[in-house]
Design an enzyme around this catalytic site. Structure first.
Site, mmCIF file in Angstrom:
data_model
loop_
_atom_site.group_PDB
_atom_site.id
_atom_site.type_symbol
_atom_site.label_atom_id
_atom_site.label_comp_id
_atom_site.label_asym_id
_atom_site.label_seq_id
_atom_site.Cartn_x
_atom_site.Cartn_y
_atom_site.Cartn_z
ATOM 1 N N GLY A 55 0.765 -1.240 0.000
ATOM 2 C CA GLY A 55 0.000 0.000 0.000
ATOM 3 C C GLY A 55 0.794 1.288 0.000
ATOM 4 N N GLU A 109 4.522 4.334 5.880
ATOM 5 C CA GLU A 109 3.322 3.492 5.892
ATOM 6 C C GLU A 109 2.185 4.206 5.162
ATOM 7 O OE1 GLU A 109 1.935 0.886 5.860
ATOM 8 O OE2 GLU A 109 1.772 -0.200 7.718
ATOM 9 N N ASP A 110 1.252 3.422 4.635
ATOM 10 C CA ASP A 110 0.068 4.003 4.011
ATOM 11 C C ASP A 110 -0.960 4.386 5.076
ATOM 12 O OD1 ASP A 110 -0.405 1.360 4.701
ATOM 13 O OD2 ASP A 110 -1.154 0.752 2.740
ATOM 14 N N ASP A 113 -3.717 1.396 11.372
ATOM 15 C CA ASP A 113 -5.061 1.021 11.816
ATOM 16 C C ASP A 113 -4.938 0.587 13.279
ATOM 17 O OD1 ASP A 113 -7.624 -0.016 11.951
ATOM 18 O OD2 ASP A 113 -7.375 -1.476 10.372
ATOM 19 N N LYS A 141 -5.881 5.831 11.848
ATOM 20 C CA LYS A 141 -7.217 5.712 12.445
ATOM 21 C C LYS A 141 -7.049 5.663 13.963
ATOM 22 C CE LYS A 141 -9.078 2.768 8.718
ATOM 23 N NZ LYS A 141 -9.439 1.358 8.384
ATOM 24 N N PHE A 162 -13.194 1.698 6.533
ATOM 25 C CA PHE A 162 -12.321 1.183 5.485
ATOM 26 C C PHE A 162 -12.168 2.213 4.365
ATOM 27 C CE2 PHE A 162 -11.454 -1.459 1.700
ATOM 28 C CZ PHE A 162 -10.332 -2.123 2.154
ATOM 29 N N VAL A 163 -10.933 2.427 3.909
ATOM 30 C CA VAL A 163 -10.675 3.395 2.829
ATOM 31 C C VAL A 163 -9.870 2.751 1.695
ATOM 32 C CG1 VAL A 163 -10.796 5.488 4.251
ATOM 33 C CG2 VAL A 163 -8.614 4.276 4.047
ATOM 34 N N ARG A 175 -5.970 1.043 -5.995
ATOM 35 C CA ARG A 175 -4.660 1.607 -5.620
ATOM 36 C C ARG A 175 -4.280 2.814 -6.471
ATOM 37 N NH1 ARG A 175 -2.286 -2.015 -2.056
ATOM 38 N NH2 ARG A 175 -2.524 -4.219 -2.485
HETATM 39 P P1 5GP Z 1 -2.655 -2.395 11.200
HETATM 40 O O1 5GP Z 1 -1.612 -3.467 11.311
HETATM 41 O O2 5GP Z 1 -2.213 -1.044 11.696
HETATM 42 O O3 5GP Z 1 -3.958 -2.824 11.836
HETATM 43 O O4 5GP Z 1 -3.014 -2.264 9.675
HETATM 44 C C1 5GP Z 1 -2.110 -1.699 8.786
HETATM 45 C C2 5GP Z 1 -2.250 -2.259 7.400
HETATM 46 O O5 5GP Z 1 -3.562 -2.761 7.147
HETATM 47 C C3 5GP Z 1 -2.054 -1.150 6.401
HETATM 48 O O6 5GP Z 1 -0.713 -1.052 5.999
HETATM 49 C C4 5GP Z 1 -2.959 -1.538 5.262
HETATM 50 O O7 5GP Z 1 -2.280 -2.412 4.383
HETATM 51 C C5 5GP Z 1 -4.075 -2.297 5.926
HETATM 52 N N1 5GP Z 1 -5.242 -1.417 6.214
HETATM 53 C C6 5GP Z 1 -5.612 -0.897 7.395
HETATM 54 N N2 5GP Z 1 -6.708 -0.143 7.286
HETATM 55 C C7 5GP Z 1 -7.036 -0.181 5.963
HETATM 56 C C8 5GP Z 1 -8.082 0.453 5.203
HETATM 57 O O8 5GP Z 1 -8.951 1.184 5.685
HETATM 58 N N3 5GP Z 1 -8.066 0.198 3.854
HETATM 59 C C9 5GP Z 1 -7.145 -0.607 3.249
HETATM 60 N N4 5GP Z 1 -7.245 -0.770 1.946
HETATM 61 N N5 5GP Z 1 -6.143 -1.212 3.953
HETATM 62 C C10 5GP Z 1 -6.110 -0.980 5.284
#
Ligand code: 5GP
Length: 188
Positions: A55, A109-110, A113, A141, A162-163, A175
């Site tokens: 991402g 990072e993108d 979450d 988030k 979710f985005v 993407r």
């Molecule tokens: P975390 O480990 O912080 O819970 O999640 C991080 C990863 O989950 C991000 O790098 C991304 O790849 C994916 N992710 C988290 N939230 C979203 C979202 O709202 N949309 C999308 N497409 N990917 C997400």
């Protein structure tokens, strides 16, 4: 920075409907601001940008071009997501090929979450003894935070929805959207 919402700009990807959350112009403006901050912080230091795939590749590409000065880039692939929810476990699918000892590392990072992905990766990174580590994410988030991770530079704090867009996908698509779109719930 809080996002503006334009409710008229709706898209569909597979079975889901999304509405515009951040326009291309808003995203690009913020990326330039973050690039300027990093340019000042790392003047003369040749930092290494590490982009977490898949991402973050779009953001990393724009961010390093907004950075004025010598810099390098490396990639790491971690996987945790399936569909619209995190799967709960992280895997390193592709590791970093560079020697990180003594380097100034900027982790890109993108979206943060729960923070699980970054928490996992930062622990791995520290073992390699870089000179410094900073973290940058275009989205965060805050309501979803469950793991202790420090994000030094955040593009936008957004709701726990979710985005897609700007590197982020839903089942492979979205993407390449230059702006960011948020899931519309309760739409048939
Ligand atoms: P975390 O480990 O912080 O819970 O999640 C991080 C990863 O989950 C991000 O790098 C991304 O790849 C994916 N992710 C988290 N939230 C979203 C979202 O709202 N949309 C999308 N497409 N990917 C997400």
């Amino acid at each position: 920075m809080q996002p503006d919402n334009n409710p008229n700009d709706n898209i569909q990807i597979h079975d889901l409907h999304f509405t515009s959350l951040l326009s291309e112009a808003e995203v690009q403006k913020r990326v330039q601001e973050l690039g300027a901050v990093l340019t000042e912080r790392y003047a003369g230091q040749n930092p290494l940008f590490i982009s977490i795939l898949s991402g973050a590749f779009v953001f990393a590409s724009d961010l390093m071009r907004a950075f004025k000065g010598n810099c390098e880039v490396g990639f790491v692939k971690l996987a945790s997501y399936a569909g619209t929810r995190s799967s709960g476990s992280i895997q390193t699918v592709m590791g970093i090929e560079k020697n990180l000892r003594g380097r100034h590392v900027i982790v890109v990072e993108d979206i943060v979450d729960t923070g699980r992905t970054l928490h996992f990766f930062l622990n791995q990174l520290q073992i390699q003894e870089p000179a410094s580590i900073c973290t940058v994410s275009i989205l965060r988030k805050p309501e979803a935070a469950a793991f202790p991770v420090q994000i030094d530079y955040v593009g936008f704090d957004i709701e726990d929805k979710f985005v897609v867009g700007y590197g982020l996908d839903y089942e492979g698509l979205g993407r390449n959207l230059p702006g960011i779109y948020q899931l519309q719930e309760n739409i048939a």
